[in-house]
Design a protein around this motif. Sequence first.
Motif, short mmCIF file in Angstrom:
data_model
loop_
_atom_site.label_atom_id
_atom_site.label_comp_id
_atom_site.label_asym_id
_atom_site.label_seq_id
_atom_site.Cartn_x
_atom_site.Cartn_y
_atom_site.Cartn_z
N UNK A 1 -19.63 -29.76 19.16
CA UNK A 1 -19.39 -28.24 18.21
C UNK A 1 -18.50 -27.48 19.47
N UNK A 2 -18.24 -27.69 20.33
CA UNK A 2 -17.79 -27.05 21.16
C UNK A 2 -15.94 -27.20 20.82
N UNK A 3 -15.63 -28.80 20.40
CA UNK A 3 -14.29 -28.40 20.33
C UNK A 3 -13.90 -28.58 18.91
N UNK A 4 -15.03 -28.56 18.31
CA UNK A 4 -14.82 -28.00 17.09
C UNK A 4 -14.15 -26.79 16.61
N UNK A 5 -15.17 -26.34 17.51
CA UNK A 5 -14.41 -24.50 16.94
C UNK A 5 -13.58 -23.69 17.95
N UNK A 6 -13.50 -24.09 19.35
CA UNK A 6 -12.73 -24.02 20.78
C UNK A 6 -11.08 -24.47 20.36
N UNK A 7 -11.08 -25.73 19.74
CA UNK A 7 -9.81 -26.50 19.41
C UNK A 7 -9.23 -26.87 18.25
N UNK A 8 -10.16 -27.74 17.10
CA UNK A 8 -9.96 -27.83 16.32
C UNK A 8 -9.25 -26.64 15.24
N UNK A 9 -10.49 -25.92 15.14
CA UNK A 9 -10.56 -24.21 14.23
C UNK A 9 -9.41 -23.28 14.25
N UNK A 10 -9.94 -23.04 16.12
CA UNK A 10 -9.09 -22.23 16.46
C UNK A 10 -7.25 -23.13 16.50
N UNK A 11 -7.64 -23.82 16.46
CA UNK A 11 -5.61 -23.81 16.39
C UNK A 11 -5.50 -23.29 14.90
#
Length: 470
Positions: free
Chosen positions: A389-399
């Motif tokens: 979840x952290x990767x999805x929000x802080x990295x992927x969607x935050x791109x």
Amino acid sequence: MKNLSHYSLILLVTVTAACAGSGQKATETEKTQSTFTGAKGEVKLMTLDPGHFHAALVQKTMYEQVDPTVFVYAPEGSDLQDHLARIDGFNTREMDPTSWVEKVYTGADYLDKMLAEKPGNVMMVSGNNAKKTEYIKAAADAGIHIFADKPMAINTGDFALLEQAFQSAAANGVLLYDIMTERHEITTIIQRELSKVPEVFGVLQEGTPDEPAITKESVHHIFKYVAGNPLKRPDWFFDTEQQGEGIVDVTTHLVDLIQWEAFPEQPLQKSDVEMLKASRWPTEMTLDQFKKVTQLDDFPTFLQKDIVDGKLHYFCNGEFTYKLKGKYAKVSVIWNFEAPEGTGDTHYSIMRGSLCDVVIKQGAEENYLPTVYIRATIDEGLETFEGGLSKAINQDIATMYPGLKLVKLEDKLWTVEIPNQYKVGHEAHFGQVTEKYLRYLKWGKLPEWEVPNMITKYYTTTKALEVAKQ
């Protein structure tokens, strides 16, 4: 005899006589070929019979691709004057004023005149829904691109005509597109993007009638402020034969979001929809409330059929449960007269996955600001889940949306911190949708799934009304 041309140039909301209509009839080649390149001013708008404030919101900002001269064809009356006043407000505001020039034709034959003259190549329509589907079909038949406010159909008869309009648009090579502003709401975007991450969401549940796989509920208000001013609504807005009932109006957005989130980029068909149950009920309005929002002294004659014990019974509320490709979905819309101080329209949504629920709330606890919550529904593997979840929000969607941040509230519950730059509000979404439509004009086509999904959407809403009335 038909009224002779009497264009008017609108400056500072004053209608002054101008020369007779310009613009030549399009050739057959122009009707069937896309000639848009993205060049400055190549899109020339024609606004037909603007009766809803959404017509003006499309022009709240300027667009490089759109010519500043807009041709308006409409009957005389307060709807037209209110529209022009809103455009003038944009032109004369202190910060970032627009520079639209409205050329207006007000003959009784305004539709025929627009079709004959065609000074523009895109028709924008937002107003009385009793005539809207006919306007859309006529423009499609004439080879005019159409940018339409929702709803494009308010009953099953309109829906049948809308299907014909899409066929005509395809035959004439023009783009018929409705304005789905809520796809640009950042919380909905986050909900959709998370539902596309199997490691976080899992798969969309089938759901049940009591706990659908996806639910969309919204609360709206009849009296509100738009562009900083009290919204004046036309009297016909309260006639469901002209505006349509709530179950076919705002629900257009909610059904659209269900399709857009649950089955992204997938073409849907009418056969994918199974309507299970639907209901409708009125909001009661006093004469004083009616006066406040319309600035009229009495209920008009055409509303007398809806007056009960001195109050207007306005059927603007509705809900329905249906299955879409086997997944249970629920839609609900409620209209109150006025929001309490410090509040506004609200939205609630939930998508139920096999690993978590992704929820949007907009209540008192959220200070009436839409907020995303992620609630894990598993008991094992939470550490791995949280990492994904952290990767999805802080990295992927935050791109795509830099600055998004996952915040843990408690064991199994998180929210997303969203920078203010993405909280642009409903009015700004009209500009975002317009920019997208302009890109489609340049490409010469809509995404392949858009037309079948628009047809499925309006089948769903009009079918719901049919079932609710049984």
